[in-house]
Write an enzyme that holds these catalytic residues in place. Structure first.
Site, PDB file in Angstrom:
ATOM      1  N   GLN A 100       0.797  -1.219   0.000  1.00  0.00           N
ATOM      2  CA  GLN A 100       0.000   0.000   0.000  1.00  0.00           C
ATOM      3  C   GLN A 100       0.829   1.268   0.000  1.00  0.00           C
ATOM      4  O   GLN A 100       2.019   1.254   0.304  1.00  0.00           O
ATOM      5  CB  GLN A 100      -0.944   0.005   1.197  1.00  0.00           C
ATOM      6  CG  GLN A 100      -0.258  -0.261   2.516  1.00  0.00           C
ATOM      7  CD  GLN A 100      -1.269  -0.461   3.639  1.00  0.00           C
ATOM      8  OE1 GLN A 100      -1.385   0.373   4.507  1.00  0.00           O
ATOM      9  NE2 GLN A 100      -2.001  -1.564   3.617  1.00  0.00           N
ATOM     10  N   HIS A 102       0.245   5.430   1.246  1.00  0.00           N
ATOM     11  CA  HIS A 102      -0.620   6.432   1.862  1.00  0.00           C
ATOM     12  C   HIS A 102      -0.319   7.781   1.237  1.00  0.00           C
ATOM     13  O   HIS A 102       0.843   8.126   1.041  1.00  0.00           O
ATOM     14  CB  HIS A 102      -0.390   6.496   3.372  1.00  0.00           C
ATOM     15  CG  HIS A 102      -0.557   5.165   4.038  1.00  0.00           C
ATOM     16  ND1 HIS A 102      -1.708   4.427   3.940  1.00  0.00           N
ATOM     17  CD2 HIS A 102       0.295   4.418   4.774  1.00  0.00           C
ATOM     18  CE1 HIS A 102      -1.561   3.300   4.608  1.00  0.00           C
ATOM     19  NE2 HIS A 102      -0.354   3.261   5.109  1.00  0.00           N
ATOM     20  N   GLU A 137       3.173   6.354   9.433  1.00  0.00           N
ATOM     21  CA  GLU A 137       3.174   5.241  10.379  1.00  0.00           C
ATOM     22  C   GLU A 137       4.607   4.955  10.837  1.00  0.00           C
ATOM     23  O   GLU A 137       5.548   5.142  10.073  1.00  0.00           O
ATOM     24  CB  GLU A 137       2.672   3.951   9.696  1.00  0.00           C
ATOM     25  CG  GLU A 137       1.294   4.029   9.133  1.00  0.00           C
ATOM     26  CD  GLU A 137       0.918   2.838   8.230  1.00  0.00           C
ATOM     27  OE1 GLU A 137      -0.267   2.560   8.146  1.00  0.00           O
ATOM     28  OE2 GLU A 137       1.805   2.216   7.625  1.00  0.00           O
ATOM     29  N   HIS A 261       4.686   0.102   0.765  1.00  0.00           N
ATOM     30  CA  HIS A 261       5.169  -0.741   1.860  1.00  0.00           C
ATOM     31  C   HIS A 261       4.161  -1.854   2.120  1.00  0.00           C
ATOM     32  O   HIS A 261       3.011  -1.775   1.679  1.00  0.00           O
ATOM     33  CB  HIS A 261       5.382   0.089   3.126  1.00  0.00           C
ATOM     34  CG  HIS A 261       4.141   0.779   3.609  1.00  0.00           C
ATOM     35  ND1 HIS A 261       3.755   2.010   3.143  1.00  0.00           N
ATOM     36  CD2 HIS A 261       3.171   0.399   4.485  1.00  0.00           C
ATOM     37  CE1 HIS A 261       2.619   2.368   3.731  1.00  0.00           C
ATOM     38  NE2 HIS A 261       2.235   1.410   4.550  1.00  0.00           N
ATOM     39  N   ARG A 280      -4.103   0.753  -2.583  1.00  0.00           N
ATOM     40  CA  ARG A 280      -3.514  -0.583  -2.597  1.00  0.00           C
ATOM     41  C   ARG A 280      -2.712  -0.853  -3.869  1.00  0.00           C
ATOM     42  O   ARG A 280      -3.053  -0.373  -4.944  1.00  0.00           O
ATOM     43  CB  ARG A 280      -4.608  -1.633  -2.413  1.00  0.00           C
ATOM     44  CG  ARG A 280      -5.222  -1.553  -1.043  1.00  0.00           C
ATOM     45  CD  ARG A 280      -6.277  -2.607  -0.792  1.00  0.00           C
ATOM     46  NE  ARG A 280      -6.959  -2.283   0.458  1.00  0.00           N
ATOM     47  CZ  ARG A 280      -7.932  -1.380   0.558  1.00  0.00           C
ATOM     48  NH1 ARG A 280      -8.357  -0.753  -0.516  1.00  0.00           N
ATOM     49  NH2 ARG A 280      -8.474  -1.118   1.719  1.00  0.00           N
TER      50      ARG A 280
HETATM   51 ZN   LIG Z   1       0.488   1.417   5.777  1.00  0.00          ZN
END
Ligand SMILES: [Zn+2]
Length: 399
Positions: A100, A102, A137, A261, A280
């Site tokens: 994915q 972001h 993240e 990632h 995705r």
């Molecule tokens: Zn992620």
């Protein structure tokens, strides 16, 4: 009397990729219904809000925050974010999660506005942007933790694909060979993920045949495992395109916006901004919007030696504190080891979690809370100074 420390009662999310045993092994937590326990959520997210006891009443953490936001999460955070800006998790991956990307904050704001204007329902499977926020993240490994993060170097990608020598990909490879730059990699990534029907099937079959002949190589053995989890998926090529690594317990990495990632296997702590924006890129049965994905992806290699984070100690220079460099204002993260009345000072709301030993949190007024490993506590911004004693390590989330 106002309480200072609020032990958290957290939601455990069951997702198909979760682990049946990891929470039990690490924290002695039971799994009476034998569910795939994927994530413990520590925070105030509406899809799984922690609860606390306030004057003996079970209360949603979000309600507690909203009642007096400036005091509970701090005036500055209240003004900037209007909510607890982070979600802290324990994440237990038994199977791989989707590859994915972001979006950046600006991309998320624009994408969300565009889909709202187009009237695409928030719950629609083709909806890309669930909110206008970015989703940086950080993951901190509790067990050995295999993942993908960032593109490999052009030469490395090319070497793999030359070795594979897959007919239907020969034009893609030749183009990347001639254009070893951001545009070239972007075109390659888009063309590969856009393969359909017979071409896709043929490419994946040839990849798996090669992997089967080379399974003494760790990377190709991993690829065969992934193909059991996601048969026929175009994302099976991703370990050859993305840096694939295994973090050891105590190692951490940051997942940047616009960087592909995936989490493959292992248990770790994860802290992230409040967002569900995911584009995705394979290893998924869900909707993939390749065009939007590629538009949000920075197609430049990520040098391997920049992936693991180098924590710094705190200002006192003591070696028992690891504070991680975070390039966004949404959260901060630290891990403390063997503390004896370690003095901490709130500048925001904090969540502490005992990792591998009990910990005791105390305030000068005499209030004390003891947590067992795996348990967590919410410390409001108004607390100010408090202290922690822990014979093992504990994690501290704040912003
Ligand atoms: Zn992620």
């Amino acid at each position: 009397m106002t309480a200072y420390f609020y032990p958290l009662n957290n939601v455990i999310q069951d997702y198909a990729w979760g682990s049946y045993s990891s929470l039990n092994t690490l924290f002695g937590m039971a799994n009476p219904e034998n569910k795939p326990q994927a994530e413990i959520w520590m925070g105030a997210h509406p899809n799984g809000c922690s609860t606390i006891l306030v004057d003996g009443q079970e209360t949603l953490l979000s309600d507690f925050i909203n009642k007096d936001m400036a005091a509970v999460i701090g005036a500055k955070t209240a003004e900037t974010f209007g909510e607890l800006p982070y979600l802290f998790k324990v994440l237990c991956a038994e199977k791989a999660l989707s590859v994915q990307v972001h979006p950046s904050k600006a991309q998320a704001e624009a994408g969300f506005a565009k889909e709202e204007a187009a009237g695409i329902p928030l719950t629609a499977s083709v909806r890309n942007y669930k909110d206008p926020n970015h989703k940086p993240e950080l993951v901190y490994a509790l067990t050995s933790y295999t993942a993908m993060n960032g593109f490999r170097d052009y030469a490395e990608i090319l070497a793999f694909f030359h070795q594979l020598n897959i007919d239907v990909l020969s034009e893609l490879i030749a183009n990347l060979d001639a254009n070893q730059n951001e545009q070239g990699l972007s075109a390659f990534f888009e063309a590969l993920l856009s393969l359909e029907g017979e071409q896709k099937e043929q490419a994946v079959n040839e990849l798996l045949a090669f992997a089967a002949d080379n399974q003494t190589d760790e990377l190709f053995a991993l690829l065969l495992t992934l193909s059991e989890q996601y048969p026929g998926d175009i994302g099976l090529f991703s370990p050859l395109i993305l840096n694939t690594l295994t973090l050891q317990p105590g190692e951490a990495m940051f997942l940047d916006a616009c960087t592909p990632h995936a989490y493959i296997k292992g248990t770790g702590l994860e802290i992230m901004a409040n967002s569900d924006n995911v584009l995705r890129a394979g290893l998924t049965p869900k909707h993939m919007d390749v065009e939007e994905l590629v538009a949000c992806t920075r197609c430049v290699p990520m040098p391997k030696d920049t992936i693991l984070l180098s924590p710094s100690s705190d200002a006192s220079g003591k070696g028992n504190v690891k504070l991680y460099p975070i390039p966004v204002p949404d959260f901060n993260f630290g891990v403390y080891q063997q503390t004896e009345n370690e003095r901490l000072h709130t500048t925001s709301a904090e969540i502490l979690m005992a990792i591998d030993a009990p910990m005791t949190v105390s305030h000068a007024n005499g209030e004390t809370v003891t947590l067992q490993k795996g348990e967590s506590v919410f410390v409001p911004a108004f607390v100010g100074e408090y202290s922690v004693t822990c014979s093992g390590s504990f994690a501290r989330a704040f912003n």
